[in-house]
Design a protein around this motif. Structure first.
Motif, PDB file in Angstrom:
ATOM      1  N   GLN A 240      -0.925  -6.661   2.886  1.00  0.00           N
ATOM      2  CA  GLN A 240      -2.076  -5.966   2.325  1.00  0.00           C
ATOM      3  C   GLN A 240      -3.153  -5.764   3.386  1.00  0.00           C
ATOM      4  OE1 GLN A 240      -3.374  -8.143  -1.098  1.00  0.00           O
ATOM      5  NE2 GLN A 240      -1.801  -7.273  -2.421  1.00  0.00           N
ATOM      6  N   SER A 241      -3.363  -6.751   4.241  1.00  0.00           N
ATOM      7  CA  SER A 241      -4.368  -6.602   5.289  1.00  0.00           C
ATOM      8  C   SER A 241      -3.921  -5.553   6.300  1.00  0.00           C
ATOM      9  CB  SER A 241      -4.654  -7.932   5.975  1.00  0.00           C
ATOM     10  OG  SER A 241      -3.518  -8.376   6.701  1.00  0.00           O
ATOM     11  N   ARG A 242      -2.627  -5.497   6.592  1.00  0.00           N
ATOM     12  CA  ARG A 242      -2.118  -4.481   7.514  1.00  0.00           C
ATOM     13  C   ARG A 242      -2.264  -3.095   6.915  1.00  0.00           C
ATOM     14  NH1 ARG A 242       3.394  -7.533   9.293  1.00  0.00           N
ATOM     15  NH2 ARG A 242       2.403  -9.156  10.543  1.00  0.00           N
ATOM     16  N   SER A 243      -2.002  -2.935   5.633  1.00  0.00           N
ATOM     17  CA  SER A 243      -2.128  -1.617   5.007  1.00  0.00           C
ATOM     18  C   SER A 243      -3.591  -1.205   4.944  1.00  0.00           C
ATOM     19  CB  SER A 243      -1.510  -1.620   3.607  1.00  0.00           C
ATOM     20  OG  SER A 243      -2.250  -2.454   2.736  1.00  0.00           O
ATOM     21  N   GLY A 244      -4.510  -2.141   4.819  1.00  0.00           N
ATOM     22  CA  GLY A 244      -5.940  -1.843   4.855  1.00  0.00           C
ATOM     23  C   GLY A 244      -6.361  -1.328   6.218  1.00  0.00           C
ATOM     24  N   GLU A 245      -5.805  -1.922   7.288  1.00  0.00           N
ATOM     25  CA  GLU A 245      -6.113  -1.459   8.635  1.00  0.00           C
ATOM     26  C   GLU A 245      -5.581  -0.053   8.843  1.00  0.00           C
ATOM     27  OE1 GLU A 245      -4.401  -4.320  11.236  1.00  0.00           O
ATOM     28  OE2 GLU A 245      -5.809  -5.891  10.707  1.00  0.00           O
ATOM     29  N   THR A 246      -4.383   0.216   8.331  1.00  0.00           N
ATOM     30  CA  THR A 246      -3.790   1.538   8.466  1.00  0.00           C
ATOM     31  C   THR A 246      -4.621   2.574   7.733  1.00  0.00           C
ATOM     32  OG1 THR A 246      -1.621   0.507   8.564  1.00  0.00           O
ATOM     33  CG2 THR A 246      -1.684   2.869   8.116  1.00  0.00           C
ATOM     34  N   LYS A 247      -5.091   2.235   6.536  1.00  0.00           N
ATOM     35  CA  LYS A 247      -5.909   3.171   5.780  1.00  0.00           C
ATOM     36  C   LYS A 247      -7.214   3.455   6.509  1.00  0.00           C
ATOM     37  CE  LYS A 247      -4.097   2.003   1.240  1.00  0.00           C
ATOM     38  NZ  LYS A 247      -4.382   1.394  -0.049  1.00  0.00           N
ATOM     39  N   ALA A 248      -7.792   2.435   7.132  1.00  0.00           N
ATOM     40  CA  ALA A 248      -9.033   2.642   7.873  1.00  0.00           C
ATOM     41  C   ALA A 248      -8.785   3.567   9.053  1.00  0.00           C
ATOM     42  CB  ALA A 248      -9.600   1.310   8.342  1.00  0.00           C
ATOM     43  N   ILE A 249      -7.682   3.389   9.741  1.00  0.00           N
ATOM     44  CA  ILE A 249      -7.367   4.239  10.882  1.00  0.00           C
ATOM     45  C   ILE A 249      -7.104   5.663  10.402  1.00  0.00           C
ATOM     46  CG2 ILE A 249      -5.650   4.688  12.681  1.00  0.00           C
ATOM     47  CD1 ILE A 249      -5.377   1.627  12.936  1.00  0.00           C
TER      48      ILE A 249
ATOM     49  N   LYS B  84       1.837 -15.555   1.251  1.00  0.00           N
ATOM     50  CA  LYS B  84       1.247 -15.359   2.568  1.00  0.00           C
ATOM     51  C   LYS B  84       1.694 -14.026   3.151  1.00  0.00           C
ATOM     52  CE  LYS B  84       0.965 -17.494   7.121  1.00  0.00           C
ATOM     53  NZ  LYS B  84       1.452 -18.574   7.965  1.00  0.00           N
ATOM     54  N   ASP B  85       2.980 -13.700   3.023  1.00  0.00           N
ATOM     55  CA  ASP B  85       3.492 -12.433   3.523  1.00  0.00           C
ATOM     56  C   ASP B  85       2.843 -11.264   2.801  1.00  0.00           C
ATOM     57  OD1 ASP B  85       5.126 -13.789   5.257  1.00  0.00           O
ATOM     58  OD2 ASP B  85       6.921 -13.609   4.002  1.00  0.00           O
ATOM     59  N   GLU B  86       2.619 -11.413   1.499  1.00  0.00           N
ATOM     60  CA  GLU B  86       1.987 -10.348   0.720  1.00  0.00           C
ATOM     61  C   GLU B  86       0.551 -10.121   1.184  1.00  0.00           C
ATOM     62  OE1 GLU B  86       0.540  -9.827  -3.813  1.00  0.00           O
ATOM     63  OE2 GLU B  86       2.601 -10.483  -3.533  1.00  0.00           O
ATOM     64  N   ASP B  87      -0.174 -11.201   1.449  1.00  0.00           N
ATOM     65  CA  ASP B  87      -1.548 -11.076   1.932  1.00  0.00           C
ATOM     66  C   ASP B  87      -1.586 -10.375   3.289  1.00  0.00           C
ATOM     67  OD1 ASP B  87      -2.545 -12.291  -0.318  1.00  0.00           O
ATOM     68  OD2 ASP B  87      -2.734 -14.269   0.620  1.00  0.00           O
ATOM     69  N   GLU B  88      -0.649 -10.731   4.179  1.00  0.00           N
ATOM     70  CA  GLU B  88      -0.602 -10.110   5.501  1.00  0.00           C
ATOM     71  C   GLU B  88      -0.279  -8.628   5.389  1.00  0.00           C
ATOM     72  OE1 GLU B  88       2.165 -12.355   7.794  1.00  0.00           O
ATOM     73  OE2 GLU B  88       0.797 -14.038   8.057  1.00  0.00           O
TER      74      GLU B  88
END
Length: 80
Positions: free
Chosen positions: A50-59, A44-48
């Motif tokens: 990864q989703s946070r790093s995806g948001e950072t990349k989008a920004i 679960k922590d790994e999924d979270e």
């Protein structure tokens, strides 16, 4: 039950109880449950993360686009 009868399973159960003792089996089961919970929380922590790093990349991608547009506008202004 396939090739094993109920008597075979009772003998196996008695041998397991003699080897591990009645007190160790609940401890082993509890330790296994804790391990499974830790594994699930790790996933679960790994999924979270990864989703946070995806948001950072989008920004960051938006910043790059804005920076590229700004430099293109500067180049056009310099030409005129």
């Amino acid at each position: 039950m396939g090739t094993f009868s109920i008597w075979h399973w009772l003998v196996v159960l008695v041998i397991v109880l003699l080897l591990f003792g009645a007190g160790k089996i609940p401890k082993l089961a509890g330790d296994m449950a804790k391990g499974i919970k830790a594994f699930k929380s790790g996933l679960k922590d790994e999924d979270e993360s990864q989703s946070r790093s995806g948001e950072t990349k989008a920004i960051e991608g938006e910043k790059v686009v804005h920076t590229a547009n700004a430099s293109a506008q500067k180049d056009e202004a310099a030409k005129h």
